[in-house]
Design an enzyme around this catalytic site. Structure first.
Site, PDB file in Angstrom:
ATOM      1  N   ALA A 143       0.835  -1.215   0.000  1.00  0.00           N
ATOM      2  CA  ALA A 143       0.000   0.000   0.000  1.00  0.00           C
ATOM      3  C   ALA A 143       0.862   1.254   0.000  1.00  0.00           C
ATOM      4  O   ALA A 143       1.608   1.508   0.946  1.00  0.00           O
ATOM      5  CB  ALA A 143      -0.922   0.015   1.226  1.00  0.00           C
ATOM      6  N   SER A 174       0.063   4.475  -2.750  1.00  0.00           N
ATOM      7  CA  SER A 174      -0.901   5.537  -3.094  1.00  0.00           C
ATOM      8  C   SER A 174      -2.171   5.396  -2.261  1.00  0.00           C
ATOM      9  O   SER A 174      -2.741   6.389  -1.808  1.00  0.00           O
ATOM     10  CB  SER A 174      -1.274   5.434  -4.575  1.00  0.00           C
ATOM     11  OG  SER A 174      -0.130   5.535  -5.371  1.00  0.00           O
ATOM     12  N   ALA A 197      -9.974   5.460   7.054  1.00  0.00           N
ATOM     13  CA  ALA A 197      -9.350   6.731   7.442  1.00  0.00           C
ATOM     14  C   ALA A 197      -9.661   7.104   8.891  1.00  0.00           C
ATOM     15  O   ALA A 197      -8.917   7.861   9.509  1.00  0.00           O
ATOM     16  CB  ALA A 197      -9.829   7.839   6.504  1.00  0.00           C
ATOM     17  N   GLU A 226       4.784  18.920   2.683  1.00  0.00           N
ATOM     18  CA  GLU A 226       5.689  17.941   2.064  1.00  0.00           C
ATOM     19  C   GLU A 226       5.758  18.183   0.551  1.00  0.00           C
ATOM     20  O   GLU A 226       6.821  18.156  -0.062  1.00  0.00           O
ATOM     21  CB  GLU A 226       5.187  16.517   2.359  1.00  0.00           C
ATOM     22  CG  GLU A 226       6.057  15.451   1.736  1.00  0.00           C
ATOM     23  CD  GLU A 226       5.744  14.031   2.228  1.00  0.00           C
ATOM     24  OE1 GLU A 226       4.970  13.893   3.201  1.00  0.00           O
ATOM     25  OE2 GLU A 226       6.282  13.075   1.643  1.00  0.00           O
ATOM     26  N   ARG A 244      31.993  23.931 -24.776  1.00  0.00           N
ATOM     27  CA  ARG A 244      32.125  22.717 -25.610  1.00  0.00           C
ATOM     28  C   ARG A 244      32.175  23.084 -27.094  1.00  0.00           C
ATOM     29  O   ARG A 244      31.290  23.785 -27.595  1.00  0.00           O
ATOM     30  CB  ARG A 244      30.937  21.786 -25.340  1.00  0.00           C
ATOM     31  CG  ARG A 244      30.913  20.525 -26.159  1.00  0.00           C
ATOM     32  CD  ARG A 244      31.977  19.556 -25.733  1.00  0.00           C
ATOM     33  NE  ARG A 244      31.913  18.312 -26.496  1.00  0.00           N
ATOM     34  CZ  ARG A 244      32.851  17.380 -26.449  1.00  0.00           C
ATOM     35  NH1 ARG A 244      33.921  17.533 -25.663  1.00  0.00           N
ATOM     36  NH2 ARG A 244      32.741  16.283 -27.171  1.00  0.00           N
ATOM     37  N   GLN A 250      22.016  27.694 -33.138  1.00  0.00           N
ATOM     38  CA  GLN A 250      20.735  28.343 -32.849  1.00  0.00           C
ATOM     39  C   GLN A 250      19.722  27.391 -32.205  1.00  0.00           C
ATOM     40  O   GLN A 250      18.954  27.780 -31.328  1.00  0.00           O
ATOM     41  CB  GLN A 250      20.139  28.957 -34.118  1.00  0.00           C
ATOM     42  CG  GLN A 250      19.059  29.961 -33.756  1.00  0.00           C
ATOM     43  CD  GLN A 250      18.337  30.489 -34.973  1.00  0.00           C
ATOM     44  OE1 GLN A 250      18.200  29.797 -35.984  1.00  0.00           O
ATOM     45  NE2 GLN A 250      17.875  31.714 -34.880  1.00  0.00           N
ATOM     46  N   GLN A 301      20.981  15.731 -22.538  1.00  0.00           N
ATOM     47  CA  GLN A 301      21.135  15.650 -24.004  1.00  0.00           C
ATOM     48  C   GLN A 301      22.128  16.707 -24.497  1.00  0.00           C
ATOM     49  O   GLN A 301      22.962  16.439 -25.351  1.00  0.00           O
ATOM     50  CB  GLN A 301      19.755  15.847 -24.661  1.00  0.00           C
ATOM     51  CG  GLN A 301      19.727  15.609 -26.151  1.00  0.00           C
ATOM     52  CD  GLN A 301      19.844  14.128 -26.520  1.00  0.00           C
ATOM     53  OE1 GLN A 301      19.653  13.259 -25.679  1.00  0.00           O
ATOM     54  NE2 GLN A 301      20.196  13.855 -27.760  1.00  0.00           N
ATOM     55  N   GLY A 313       5.962  11.406  -2.041  1.00  0.00           N
ATOM     56  CA  GLY A 313       5.100  12.530  -1.627  1.00  0.00           C
ATOM     57  C   GLY A 313       3.721  12.416  -2.261  1.00  0.00           C
ATOM     58  O   GLY A 313       2.942  13.380  -2.264  1.00  0.00           O
ATOM     59  N   GLU A 364       0.209  11.133 -10.554  1.00  0.00           N
ATOM     60  CA  GLU A 364      -1.153  10.716 -10.944  1.00  0.00           C
ATOM     61  C   GLU A 364      -2.111  11.018  -9.781  1.00  0.00           C
ATOM     62  O   GLU A 364      -3.229  11.505  -9.998  1.00  0.00           O
ATOM     63  CB  GLU A 364      -1.184   9.215 -11.290  1.00  0.00           C
ATOM     64  CG  GLU A 364      -0.458   8.835 -12.575  1.00  0.00           C
ATOM     65  CD  GLU A 364       1.063   8.895 -12.477  1.00  0.00           C
ATOM     66  OE1 GLU A 364       1.602   8.668 -11.376  1.00  0.00           O
ATOM     67  OE2 GLU A 364       1.718   9.184 -13.497  1.00  0.00           O
TER      68      GLU A 364
HETATM   69  C1  LIG Z   1      13.152   6.862  -2.784  1.00  0.00           C
HETATM   70  C2  LIG Z   1      11.819   6.828  -2.131  1.00  0.00           C
HETATM   71  C3  LIG Z   1      11.668   7.404  -0.876  1.00  0.00           C
HETATM   72  C4  LIG Z   1      10.428   7.333  -0.236  1.00  0.00           C
HETATM   73  N1  LIG Z   1      10.308   7.831   1.038  1.00  0.00           N
HETATM   74  C5  LIG Z   1       9.196   7.565   1.749  1.00  0.00           C
HETATM   75  C6  LIG Z   1       9.116   7.870   3.150  1.00  0.00           C
HETATM   76  O1  LIG Z   1      10.031   8.433   3.743  1.00  0.00           O
HETATM   77  N2  LIG Z   1       7.997   7.500   3.818  1.00  0.00           N
HETATM   78  C7  LIG Z   1       6.948   6.877   3.202  1.00  0.00           C
HETATM   79  O2  LIG Z   1       5.984   6.566   3.873  1.00  0.00           O
HETATM   80  N3  LIG Z   1       6.982   6.596   1.876  1.00  0.00           N
HETATM   81  C8  LIG Z   1       8.076   6.914   1.144  1.00  0.00           C
HETATM   82  N4  LIG Z   1       8.135   6.600  -0.191  1.00  0.00           N
HETATM   83  C9  LIG Z   1       7.005   5.931  -0.805  1.00  0.00           C
HETATM   84  C10 LIG Z   1       6.254   6.756  -1.842  1.00  0.00           C
HETATM   85  O3  LIG Z   1       5.539   7.789  -1.246  1.00  0.00           O
HETATM   86  C11 LIG Z   1       5.388   5.767  -2.637  1.00  0.00           C
HETATM   87  O4  LIG Z   1       6.271   4.984  -3.408  1.00  0.00           O
HETATM   88  C12 LIG Z   1       4.365   6.454  -3.511  1.00  0.00           C
HETATM   89  O5  LIG Z   1       3.381   7.079  -2.735  1.00  0.00           O
HETATM   90  C13 LIG Z   1       3.692   5.485  -4.495  1.00  0.00           C
HETATM   91  O6  LIG Z   1       3.239   4.345  -3.862  1.00  0.00           O
HETATM   92  P1  LIG Z   1       3.602   2.886  -4.469  1.00  0.00           P
HETATM   93  O7  LIG Z   1       5.075   2.846  -4.649  1.00  0.00           O
HETATM   94  O8  LIG Z   1       2.998   1.868  -3.605  1.00  0.00           O
HETATM   95  O9  LIG Z   1       2.960   2.879  -5.894  1.00  0.00           O
HETATM   96  P2  LIG Z   1       1.463   2.372  -6.271  1.00  0.00           P
HETATM   97  O10 LIG Z   1       0.499   2.997  -5.345  1.00  0.00           O
HETATM   98  O11 LIG Z   1       1.486   0.895  -6.355  1.00  0.00           O
HETATM   99  O12 LIG Z   1       1.294   2.976  -7.715  1.00  0.00           O
HETATM  100  C14 LIG Z   1       1.704   2.321  -8.908  1.00  0.00           C
HETATM  101  C15 LIG Z   1       1.285   3.185 -10.096  1.00  0.00           C
HETATM  102  O13 LIG Z   1      -0.144   3.267 -10.115  1.00  0.00           O
HETATM  103  C16 LIG Z   1      -0.534   4.613 -10.146  1.00  0.00           C
HETATM  104  N5  LIG Z   1      -1.782   4.804  -9.405  1.00  0.00           N
HETATM  105  C17 LIG Z   1      -2.109   4.329  -8.195  1.00  0.00           C
HETATM  106  N6  LIG Z   1      -3.319   4.749  -7.826  1.00  0.00           N
HETATM  107  C18 LIG Z   1      -3.774   5.519  -8.831  1.00  0.00           C
HETATM  108  C19 LIG Z   1      -4.975   6.244  -9.051  1.00  0.00           C
HETATM  109  N7  LIG Z   1      -5.950   6.286  -8.151  1.00  0.00           N
HETATM  110  N8  LIG Z   1      -5.120   6.899 -10.225  1.00  0.00           N
HETATM  111  C20 LIG Z   1      -4.137   6.884 -11.159  1.00  0.00           C
HETATM  112  N9  LIG Z   1      -2.980   6.222 -11.000  1.00  0.00           N
HETATM  113  C21 LIG Z   1      -2.796   5.546  -9.846  1.00  0.00           C
HETATM  114  C22 LIG Z   1       0.594   5.368  -9.484  1.00  0.00           C
HETATM  115  O14 LIG Z   1       0.601   6.745  -9.839  1.00  0.00           O
HETATM  116  C23 LIG Z   1       1.789   4.615 -10.013  1.00  0.00           C
HETATM  117  O15 LIG Z   1       2.129   5.111 -11.268  1.00  0.00           O
HETATM  118  C24 LIG Z   1       9.351   6.720  -0.877  1.00  0.00           C
HETATM  119  C25 LIG Z   1       9.497   6.178  -2.154  1.00  0.00           C
HETATM  120  C26 LIG Z   1      10.725   6.224  -2.780  1.00  0.00           C
HETATM  121  C27 LIG Z   1      10.871   5.597  -4.136  1.00  0.00           C
END
Ligand SMILES: Cc1cc2nc3c(=O)[nH]c(=O)nc-3n(C[C@H](O)[C@H](O)[C@H](O)COP(=O)(O)OP(=O)(O)OC[C@H]3O[C@@H](n4cnc5c(N)ncnc54)[C@H](O)[C@@H]3O)c2cc1C
Length: 429
Positions: free
Chosen positions: A177, A179, A227, A291, A317, A328, A385, A412, A416
């Site tokens: 979990a 997003s 929630a 954030e 360069r 240009q 590039q 953050g 999407e």
């Molecule tokens: C380097 C790094 C540092 C991070 N640091 C933290 C941190 O300190 N604390 C923390 O809690 N989290 C952290 N995160 C997590 C980050 O916030 C999540 O990776 C992000 O919110 C996406 O969640 P997910 O990776 O589960 O992707 P998913 O939710 O699985 O999403 C997969 C794809 O589906 C799309 N998608 C999902 N739902 C929808 C929707 N309703 N409509 C359209 N598209 C959708 C997404 O945009 C994405 O393209 C970090 C992530 C990274 C990579």
């Protein structure tokens, strides 16, 4: 000593209660209309520009720039290999007064204004060093503690976080979990006055080095919506059953210690609950605009940095008997990039202004995050590039800036999800 000096300086001009921008009549160089916006400045990274800042901010910016030049840039390559920055750096930043700037002094913070915090975000982006997780620690984690924490929690954590002796993190995301935060499974169950925490978290920035982490957990499975059944807990390193897994191997931001966590029957005292039980989701919604503002500001700052790196590169360069900058098509590309960056800067500065008076709403912050982080990636692509093959070599700063940009559209809240938030406001009656 340095901290005390800075605290004094910041109190003079940046205390939260006092207006940060002194009236133009008092000092012709402190804030006001006469300051250049970046579009008219010689360089996009020049000190002394942008109407939101004042002369006092410029003096502070100079000291922050020096800090990154002397204490971060020379060591960053080593930290990239290690997958973490040094603890010593955190303490140096604490001594310099760079942590908890926008935290009120009566809470143990520096007592500076939001713009001073922004200067640290921006200067870090200009240094092209993404390792230190200062903004997360100071401007994401600490505000949760000061806004929702008890007096005891504030006294316990804030002074040592400001000193860089206690590093903070926040763990929301889980392997299943991200997003959809309401889908988290990590849970805390009451046992007398204690809580027993179980579950796992992933992608935790500052995770490997952190001493305390805010953990988002389900506390009421029966709530009428997920929630309404989520709470926040302050979990400390060394607690029995709190296991740090791996430092994650990322394609970019390599000196940032992103980790995964496991919680196996971690016994938390009642005092570990942050804020009220089952209000956690509401607190998250309150804090997310800040954030996203940080991500927007670092994104446009990174774009400014990449633009200047590239301008310098193409001007020296040689190709076809002249410099690449003489072509240009290259000039037009630079014109397009500069225009896009300056337009975005104007919007992000207006978001900073709004947030300073607590008027930045969720949708506007989402627009800034989506727009600025998308721009950063476009700028990274075009600037690399323009460096040709050398841009693909790690020894050139643009290579690092390119890979480091990629995550900005993901964490953050993905872009999407930002569009979802913006769209909701558009169609809402
Ligand atoms: C380097 C790094 C540092 C991070 N640091 C933290 C941190 O300190 N604390 C923390 O809690 N989290 C952290 N995160 C997590 C980050 O916030 C999540 O990776 C992000 O919110 C996406 O969640 P997910 O990776 O589960 O992707 P998913 O939710 O699985 O999403 C997969 C794809 O589906 C799309 N998608 C999902 N739902 C929808 C929707 N309703 N409509 C359209 N598209 C959708 C997404 O945009 C994405 O393209 C970090 C992530 C990274 C990579």
């Amino acid at each position: 000593m340095a901290t005390r000096l800075l605290r004094g300086t910041l109190r003079l001009w940046g205390g939260r209660a006092a207006p940060c921008l002194p009236p133009a009549s008092r000092c012709s160089h402190s804030g006001g209309e006469e300051r250049l916006e970046t579009s008219s400045a010689k360089k996009l990274t020049d000190i002394g520009t942008r109407r939101i800042f004042s002369l006092q901010h410029d003096i502070f910016r100079e000291s922050v720039r020096k800090f990154f030049q002397e204490e971060v840039i020379p060591f960053h390559a080593e930290w990239e290999k290690a997958g973490e920055v040094s603890r010593e750096l955190w303490e140096k930043a604490g001594k310099q007064g760079l942590l908890g700037i926008n935290i009120a002094d009566h809470h143990g913070g520096i007592g500076g204004d939001l713009y001073s915090s922004a200067i640290v975000w921006e200067e870090q982006a200009y240094s092209n060093c993404t390792g230190p997780g200062f903004s997360l620690h100071s401007d994401i984690v600490m505000p949760y503690i000061t806004k929702y924490g008890s007096e005891e929690q504030i006294k316990h954590f804030i002074p040592k976080m400001v000193a860089g002796k206690c590093i903070g993190a926040i763990a929301m995301t889980e392997p299943g979990a991200g997003s959809d935060l309401q889908g988290i499974r990590t849970n805390a169950k009451k046992d007398g006055s204690d809580w027993i925490l179980n579950g796992s978290k992933v992608f935790v920035s500052n995770g490997w080095l952190c001493d305390t982490v805010i953990v988002v957990a389900v506390t009421n499975q029966e709530a009428h919506s997920p929630a309404h059944g989520i709470s926040l807990f302050l979990v400390e390193n060394g607690m029995k059953g709190f296991i740090k897994g791996r430092k994650l191997d990322k394609i970019g931001i390599k000196a940032q210690d992103t980790a995964e966590f496991f919680f196996e029957d971690v016994r938390l005292p009642a005092g570990a609950l942050l804020g009220e039980e089952n209000k956690g989701f509401h607190y998250l919604m309150q804090e997310l605009p800040q954030e996203r503002l940080i991500i927007s500001d670092t994104a446009v700052s990174a774009s400014e940095f990449m633009f200047e790196e590239t301008r310098d590169y193409v001007k020296q360069r040689k190709a076809f008997g002249k410099t690449v900058a003489d072509l240009q098509t290259v000039q037009h590309k630079l014109a397009e990039l500069k225009t896009s960056i300056c337009v975005t800067r104007a919007f992000v500065d207006s978001c900073l202004q709004l947030h300073r008076v607590k008027r930045l709403d969720l949708a506007t912050a989402a627009m800034a995050k989506y727009w600025a982080s998308d721009l950063q990636n476009r700028v990274a692509y075009d600037c690399l590039q323009l460096h040709g093959g050398w841009g693909y070599m790690w020894e050139y700063p643009i290579a690092k800036a390119y890979v480091d940009a990629r995550v900005q559209t993901i964490y953050g809240g993905t872009n999407e999800i930002m569009k979802e938030l913006i769209a909701r406001e558009i169609i809402h009656d």
